[in-house]
Enzyme design. Structure first.
Site, short mmCIF file in Angstrom:
data_model
loop_
_atom_site.label_atom_id
_atom_site.label_comp_id
_atom_site.label_asym_id
_atom_site.label_seq_id
_atom_site.Cartn_x
_atom_site.Cartn_y
_atom_site.Cartn_z
CG ASP A 179 -47.86 -124.31 -47.51
OD1 ASP A 179 -47.53 -123.23 -48.06
OD2 ASP A 179 -48.90 -124.94 -47.79
CD1 TRP A 229 -46.49 -120.46 -51.13
CD2 TRP A 229 -45.96 -121.39 -53.10
NE1 TRP A 229 -47.65 -120.95 -51.69
CE2 TRP A 229 -47.35 -121.53 -52.90
CE3 TRP A 229 -45.39 -121.91 -54.27
CZ2 TRP A 229 -48.18 -122.16 -53.83
CZ3 TRP A 229 -46.22 -122.53 -55.18
CH2 TRP A 229 -47.60 -122.65 -54.96
CG ASP A 243 -56.00 -120.63 -46.54
OD1 ASP A 243 -55.74 -121.35 -47.54
OD2 ASP A 243 -55.18 -119.83 -46.07
CG ASP A 244 -57.81 -123.77 -51.44
OD1 ASP A 244 -58.85 -123.45 -52.06
OD2 ASP A 244 -56.89 -124.45 -51.94
CB CYS A 290 -53.10 -124.72 -53.26
SG CYS A 290 -52.01 -123.39 -53.78
NE ARG A 304 -46.12 -118.68 -46.81
CZ ARG A 304 -46.98 -119.65 -47.12
NH1 ARG A 304 -48.29 -119.46 -47.02
NH2 ARG A 304 -46.54 -120.83 -47.49
CD1 TRP A 316 -53.06 -124.28 -44.62
CD2 TRP A 316 -55.01 -124.66 -45.63
NE1 TRP A 316 -52.87 -125.30 -45.52
CE2 TRP A 316 -54.06 -125.55 -46.15
CE3 TRP A 316 -56.33 -124.71 -46.10
CZ2 TRP A 316 -54.39 -126.50 -47.12
CZ3 TRP A 316 -56.64 -125.66 -47.08
CH2 TRP A 316 -55.68 -126.54 -47.58
CG ASP A 356 -51.74 -120.20 -52.44
OD1 ASP A 356 -50.51 -120.20 -52.58
OD2 ASP A 356 -52.33 -121.02 -51.69
CE LYS A 384 -52.49 -118.21 -47.74
NZ LYS A 384 -52.57 -119.19 -46.62
#
Ligand code: GLA
Length: 399
Positions: A223, A199, A81-82, A131, A219, A44, A165, A163
């Site tokens: 970010d 987050w 990742d995404d 996201c 997390r 990412w 999110d 992961k």
């Protein structure tokens, strides 16, 4: 530098006193999946959703992890990742890979990575979409309400790490959303590392490691960006959470930016030192196919990695923050102590750290400077001149 002193017995007593002071450390159970913080790579920070993120890139990175000695240094996970998914589920409701980026499919990629003796990680969100904004790529389907079938699909692909999110969460309770996926992952019977990524919004350090969520890391912040100010802000948010980290359950201040070009080498050394003394995940966020020697040197510093990966599994504690100087002390399994001294400010700082501040009894110690590679004997105290934004890091043990 004046050096410290103490004998082994005194060191052992100090370590057990410290463990007694930390309820999180005391409750630590053997955690198969994450006895020490996860190490690996995630695309990412270097690619975001750009077109260069595809199967050729990820295979190339996996090759480099082996060829550059990063696998030998402990880096294991190759995580995507995404933006790996197609924008729509198939007619049976199954997620599928974006055929332009991953024409061979996710299982083939996982097989390739396993063939190198590495592990494979995937990403999705505890929401209706991930996201990546819908306006840009039509949006990618999230796992909310699909936990069981998505987890089973991931297990069938050979996924070792998820992961998960927090975007597009429809304002539903975080604990329930993350528990649903945690239970679904366990129901697959495949050991899958569970990386909770909300987050720090709902104080995940209080619940994400426990049943029914069972996260291996969470997390603690928003970010990271490849800028000193961002790294500094995240460090400050994460450093105060030391008592919640323990084997199997780690605070995650986000992935590394080392090598991406937005900070100086001094700042990247601070980033890597601070993440290691905080027992943070070490997930490389730069494209290893084009990494520069200085960044590689930082990421492969075995002495610093050993502090992060120390089996005692205690996150370093900040014992001083004054005039922009932070002193963080991490007890280690063999009775040694790791110490990081970080100068956050824009001017040079001269500072001393006493043996008592490090928690050392009077005695004789060997102090190893983990960035200089030098060693000296003394009473355990340190006297330092720190450049702006620099971190000095030491391992101090009985002679
Ligand atoms: C969130 C996460 C990031 C990254 C992006 C992907 O912002 O916190 O780490 O996964 O989503 O869209």
């Amino acid at each position: 530098m004046n050096l410290p002193c103490r004998n082994f017995l005194a060191g052992a007593v100090l370590v057990s006193l410290l463990a007694a002071a930390s309820p999180a450390a005391r409750a630590a159970a053997p955690a198969q999946l994450a006895p020490t913080p996860q190490m690996g790579f995630n695309n990412w920070n270097s690619t975001h959703c750009r077109a260069e993120f595809d199967e050729a890139m990820i295979r190339g990175v996996a090759d480099k992890i082996v060829a550059l000695g990063l696998k030998d240094a402990g880096y294991r996970y190759v995580n995507i990742d995404d933006c790996w998914a197609y924008w729509q589920r198939d007619k049976d409701g199954r997620l599928r890979a974006n055929p332009e980026r991953f024409p061979s499919g996710i299982k083939a990629l996982a097989d390739y990575i396993h063939g190198k003796g590495l592990k494979f990680g995937l990403y999705t969100s505890a929401g209706s979409f991930t996201c990546e904004p819908k306006q840009v790529n039509r949006g990618f389907p999230g796992g909310l309400g699909h936990e069981r079938e998505d987890a089973a699909l991931f297990a069938s692909w050979g996924v070792d790490y998820l992961k998960y999110d927090n975007c597009n969460n429809e304002k539903l309770d975080a604990k329930q959303r993350y528990a649903a996926m945690g239970e679904a992952l366990r129901a697959t019977g495949r050991p899958i590392f569970y990386s909770v990524c909300e987050w720090g919004e709902n104080q995940p350090w209080l619940w994400a490691g426990e049943s029914p969520v069972g996260g291996n890391s969470w997390r603690t912040t928003g970010d990271i960006r490849d800028e000193y100010a961002s790294m500094l802000k995240i460090f400050k948010q994460n450093v105060v959470l030391d008592r919640y980290a323990k084997p199997g359950h780690w605070n995650d201040p986000d992935m590394l930016e080392v090598g991406n070009g937005g900070m100086t080498d001094v700042e990247y050394r601070s980033h890597f030192s601070l993440w290691s003394i905080m027992a943070a995940p070490l997930l490389i966020g730069t494209d290893l196919r084009s990494i520069k020697p200085e960044a590689l040197k930082i990421l492969t510093n075995q002495d610093v990695i050993a502090v992060d990966q120390d089996p005692l599994g205690v996150q370093g504690k900040r014992v001083r923050e004054r005039d922009g100087v932070h002193v963080i002390v991490k007890p280690l399994a063999n009775g040694d102590r790791a110490v990081a001294v970080f100068n956050e400010g824009d001017g040079e700082r001269v500072t001393s750290v006493s043996a008592a501040e490090i928690g050392l009894d009077a005695g004789k110690y060997v102090v190893r400077d983990l960035w200089q590679g030098s060693q000296a004997e003394g009473d355990g105290s340190l006297r330092l001149t720190l450049a702006p934004h620099a971190t000095a890091m030491f391992r101090i043990g009985a002679r």
